[in-house]
Every structure is written in structure tokens, then in C-alpha cells.
Write an enzyme that holds these catalytic residues in place. Structure first.
Site, mmCIF file in Angstrom:
data_model
loop_
_atom_site.group_PDB
_atom_site.id
_atom_site.type_symbol
_atom_site.label_atom_id
_atom_site.label_comp_id
_atom_site.label_asym_id
_atom_site.label_seq_id
_atom_site.Cartn_x
_atom_site.Cartn_y
_atom_site.Cartn_z
ATOM 1 C CG HIS A 471 -2.353 0.349 0.864
ATOM 2 N ND1 HIS A 471 -2.691 1.416 0.064
ATOM 3 C CD2 HIS A 471 -3.533 -0.252 1.196
ATOM 4 C CE1 HIS A 471 -4.002 1.473 -0.069
ATOM 5 N NE2 HIS A 471 -4.544 0.467 0.602
ATOM 6 N NE ARG A 472 6.094 0.019 2.193
ATOM 7 C CZ ARG A 472 7.256 -0.584 2.460
ATOM 8 N NH1 ARG A 472 8.104 -0.025 3.317
ATOM 9 N NH2 ARG A 472 7.573 -1.723 1.874
#
Length: 500
Positions: A471-472
Site C-alpha cells: 500500500h506504500r
């Protein structure tokens, strides 16, 4: 008799240990330079280790199944150098070559390029080591003493022979003193070439710049770091011994019965050490789970048209028709071209900040189950291949992996991974990202299921695609867009042919 000991080298990728699978020689056998002597298995591959010495096998260090650390003694060879007995050459390089018996970090490419035929070594036999060019490389030559061929002019002078000899001895002593001074003199950067020596110093809390090297030119070796660590620890209490390393706990045989387990109340049938590839998998998966904020999205897909297309291709050209995995891989690469953030990597800098690293292309990894465990071979430059090219590489690398012949180059460097868990009869899974990648696509089995087509219930070939992503590097919109693009291509393969 001269006995030389060869230590286990770094076999690539910074691995620190290897399991000794089998010996290819016995004590008393005659070996030549670069002759394979043992088969070892690392966390990445099984390889044969060649011998850097020519001579007679004097001692084998270790038994089959034993795990050896990099730098530990592997084999001792009687080279017969000092008693006048010539060592067997066996077609090896002239004069026989020797490895540096401490840590090695590979030959200097510039020096290797300028070496003559007589000085040439065996080359880079395995990643990270090889017989160095020129057996005298790095050796300091003392000034020639009076009376030698180069000193004939001095001998012709009126200086007495005794004085000349004394002068030569003084020069030699001065050269040795200069070498010792150079080794002990402070320097801006420590003279150390081995990453294993650096890691050892870091693990023991030793500042490598303060360690005095005992190797040529002040080179810092493993024993120097150990000595510095022992000195920092101080003397052992009086009446006790100070062992250089803790004594290993006795190992229990895998078949040896044990006492009743305190937690479960059941008898322990066997204890199996976590080594080799199983140990590497555990470490990689643990790191992935601890470092990556992972999210998963999935979708059910009607793969009927894809299965029919593959059947038509096979009917037209049975030998060259790409498989379903290759076709899906081609769709995945098209999706990564539109969403390149899913084939990136996150790097943490020394100051703690992070960067997202994007690449010019894709190395496509794929999970392959082998007798040694789960490995991930990768297709280098997969973005430039057609479905047929991908199919050929999938077959080639799968065979290499299952035969244990895949090396570090084939088993590392991927930027995105495919995981076809459908071959195990499972419909779906939340796959763990192959660190340091940022996404992995899972493919479930293709089975007949009821499906609504144009308002009517029909039986179709259905599979599930699941995408785990970091998700980064992106949000659900990009991940969902990529997954939907691949799913649409599976459902209508002809619609994407113009773009491939």
C-alpha cells in the site's frame, strides 16, 4: 609435505552458509585445479564447488548433511610443494594457483584484464571467487641484496663483501619495518574486502576502522575481528576458560525419540532443523509480513474464451502453442506497462528516508514448487518477449529449478511475481509478497462453475485472480485497475491482441 586448506567461499548473493550435500572426492584421491570436489546446497541453489589446489586430498572437513559457514574449512590438499614432489597438474593453470585462505571478494577485473597467460588464474569459477591471476599477486618484493645479478655494479665497487651483505640485511629489515608500519598506520578507510568480515565486525560491535589487519598490506581478516572482539570483552575471570566461541549444543537425531512435550502432553516423534531453503523461505516471508503494509484484492473471471483460444493454438501448432500460464503472463506484462508502480521496489536510505525505485522493464518471477521447496525463478526482460517466448522461458527455468541447477542469477532479481496455486487444486489464496517486490498476482484453478451469460445461466470455465500489493506504492484504485485489466484480457483475449 605442504598441506593447504580451502575454506567454503561465498557462493553468491551474500549467503553466509551452505549445506554439504555430498563429497565428490575421498581422502587420498588426486585432484587438479578447478576439479569439482563437493556438492553444496545454499538457500538458492545446489552447486558443485571446484578445488583451487592441485595435489592429494589430505582431509575432508565436514560430513554429508552438515551445514558449514562461509569461511569454514572445506578441504585440505597436500600440494607437495616443499619436499620436491611436483603436484599433479591435471591440465590446470601453469604452476598451480592458490586461493587466499581468508575471506575473498573476487579478483580485480582491471588486474585480471592485464594479466599475462602465465599469470592467468582459473577465472570466476563461482560467484564471488576464483583462482586469482598471478600466484604472486599482492606479494611484496624485498629489494635485491648486494651480489645479485641486478647488484653486480655494487659488487664491482671497493665496498667489502661483508659490508655489502650487512647493507642488504639492513635494507630487508627496513622493508619489513615499513610493511608493519603501513599495516598499523591509521587510514581513512579500513583495508577490508570481504562483506562477511564487515558483517562479523558489525555483529560483534567492533569499529572496523580500529582493527589492525594482519593480512598483506594491512588487510583486515576474520581472525583480526575475532581478536579485537576478544580484547574488547576483556580477560576471562580467574579459574575459568575463555573459549573463542560458545560450544554448540548437542544435536538430537531426527529419528531419536524425545521426552513428552510439556505444552501438548504428546511424545515428540522427531525434531527437524530449519536449514537451507526452508530457512531462507521463512526469513523472507517473515520480513515481508513485518515490513510491507499489504492489501489484497481479488476477482472471479470467466476464462472460457481463453481456454478455447489456447485449444485452437494447440490444434494449429502443437509444438509451439503457448500454455495458459504464458498467455496470462503476457496479459500481466501489458497491465504492468500501464501500471508500472506495481513492479517497483522501495529502498530505505541511510538517513531513514525511503525511495520508490522504478525500472525500465520487468523481470517476471514465478513460484515453482520443487523437491527442495518453493523457489522463484525469474524471466529477465520479460516485457520484451511474446507469449511463445515467455512459454519457452517458463519451461526452461522450471526444469532448471526442479533439477536444482538454477543459480543465483535465475533465482533472484525479479520485480513482479506470478503464483499459480491452482496447480495444487486450490481456488484462491492471499499470497505473501516476494520481498523486496511490491506485488504478487495469484491464479486459482480453472473449473466449471455456473455463470450468468447474457442474462442466462451457463456452465463456464471460471478462475479467481488475487493481487496482493504494497500500500506504500499505490492505492486501491491503481491495484484494482491493474487487476481489472488482466481479468478483462482473460475474459476477452482477442480484444487485447492489437496492443501486445
Amino acid at each position: 609435505m605442504t598441506v593447504k586448506t580451502f575454506t567454503l567461499p561465498d557462493l553468491g548473493e551474500g549467503l553466509t552458509e551452505a549445506e554439504l550435500v555430498s563429497w565428490l572426492v575421498r581422502v587420498g584421491d588426486t585432484v587438479a585445479v578447478d576439479q569439482p570436489i563437493a556438492e553444496v546446497e545454499t538457500a538458492k541453489s545446489a552447486v558443485e564447488v571446484p578445488c583451487p589446489f592441485a595435489g592429494t586430498v589430505h582431509q575432508l572437513h565436514g560430513d554429508s548433511g552438515q551445514t558449514l559457514d562461509v569461511g569454514a574449512p572445506l578441504i585440505s590438499v597436500d600440494t607437495g610443494d616443499r619436499d620436491g614432489t611436483p603436484a599433479p597438474q591435471g591440465g590446470g593453470p601453469k604452476g598451480g594457483q592458490t586461493y587466499r585462505e581468508e575471506e575473498r571478494a573476487g579478483a580485480d577485473p582491471a588486474a585480471a584484464a592485464g594479466a599475462s597467460d602465465d599469470d592467468a588464474g582459473s577465472g570466476s569459477v563461482l560467484i564471488g571467487y576464483g583462482t586469482p591471476p598471478g600466484g604472486a599477486a599482492g606479494r611484496r618484493r624485498r629489494p635485491k641484496r648486494a651480489g645479485s645479478a641486478d647488484g653486480s655494479a655494487a659488487a664491482a665497487t671497493a665496498v667489502p663483501a661483508a659490508a655489502a651483505a650487512a647493507q642488504g640485511a639492513a635494507q630487508a629489515a627496513a622493508a619489513d619495518a615499513a610493511h608493519d608500519a603501513m599495516a598499523s598506520a591509521p587510514r581513512l578507510a579500513p583495508t577490508v574486502v570481504s562483506p562477511i568480515v564487515r558483517k562479523l565486525a558489525k555483529d560483534r560491535g567492533i569499529d572496523i576502522s580500529t582493527v589492525r589487519g594482519s593480512g598483506p598490506g594491512g588487510l583486515v581478516l576474520r581472525r583480526d575481528v575475532v581478536a579485537a572482539a576478544d580484547a574488547a570483552a576483556g580477560p576471562a575471570p580467574q579459574g575459568t576458560a575463555a573459549p573463542s566461541s560458545p560450544a554448540p549444543a548437542p544435536e538430537r537425531s531426527a529419528q531419536e525419540p524425545s521426552a513428552v512435550d510439556a505444552r501438548t502432553g504428546l511424545g515428540v516423534a522427531e525434531r527437524l532443523p530449519v536449514t537451507g531453503i526452508r530457512k531462507a523461505i521463512g526469513q523472507a516471508m517473515t520480513r515481508s509480513r513485518s515490513e510491507i503494509p499489504e492489501a489484497t484484492v481479488w476477482v472471479d473471471v470467466d476464462a472460457t474464451k481463453l481456454v478455447e483460444l489456447r485449444a485452437e493454438l494447440k490444434a494449429q501448432d502443437p509444438e509451439r502453442a503457448p500454455g495458459l500460464m504464458a498467455l496470462i503472463a503476457r496479459f500481466v506484462l501489458a497491465g504492468l506497462a500501464r501500471h508500472p508502480e506495481l513492479a517497483t521496489r522501495i529502498e530505505t536510505l541511510e538517513d531513514g528516508s525511503q525511495q520508490i525505485v522504478r525500472f525500465d522493464g520487468v523481470n517476471l518471477g514465478f513460484a515453482a514448487q520443487t523437491d527442495r521447496g518453493l523457489v522463484v525463478p525469474n524471466i529477465r526482460g520479460a516485457h520484451a518477449l511474446s507469449a511463445r517466448g515467455l512459454d519457452a522461458e517458463l519451461r526452461r527455468l522450471t526444469e532448471l529449478a526442479r533439477s536444482g541447477k538454477a543459480g543465483p542469477a535465475e533465482l533472484s532479481g525479479s520485480t513482479f511475481t506470478l503464483n499459480n496455486y491452482g496447480v495444487f487444486g486450490t481456488d484462491g489464496a492471499a499470497a505473501i509478497i516476494n520481498h523486496p517486490e511490491v506485488a504478487i498476482l495469484g491464479i486459482g484453478r480453472i473449473i466449471d462453475r455456473p455463470w450468468v451469460v447474457d442474462g442466462q445461466l451457463a456452465v463456464r470455465k471460471v478462475t479467481q485472480l488475487s493481487l496482493a500489493f504494497d500500500h506504500r506504492v499505490c492505492d486501491g484504485g491503481a491495484a484494482g485497475g491493474f487487476l481489472r485489466m488482466v481479468a478483462d484480457a482473460v475474459e476477452n483475449p482477442l480484444s487485447v491482441l492489437a496492443d501486445l
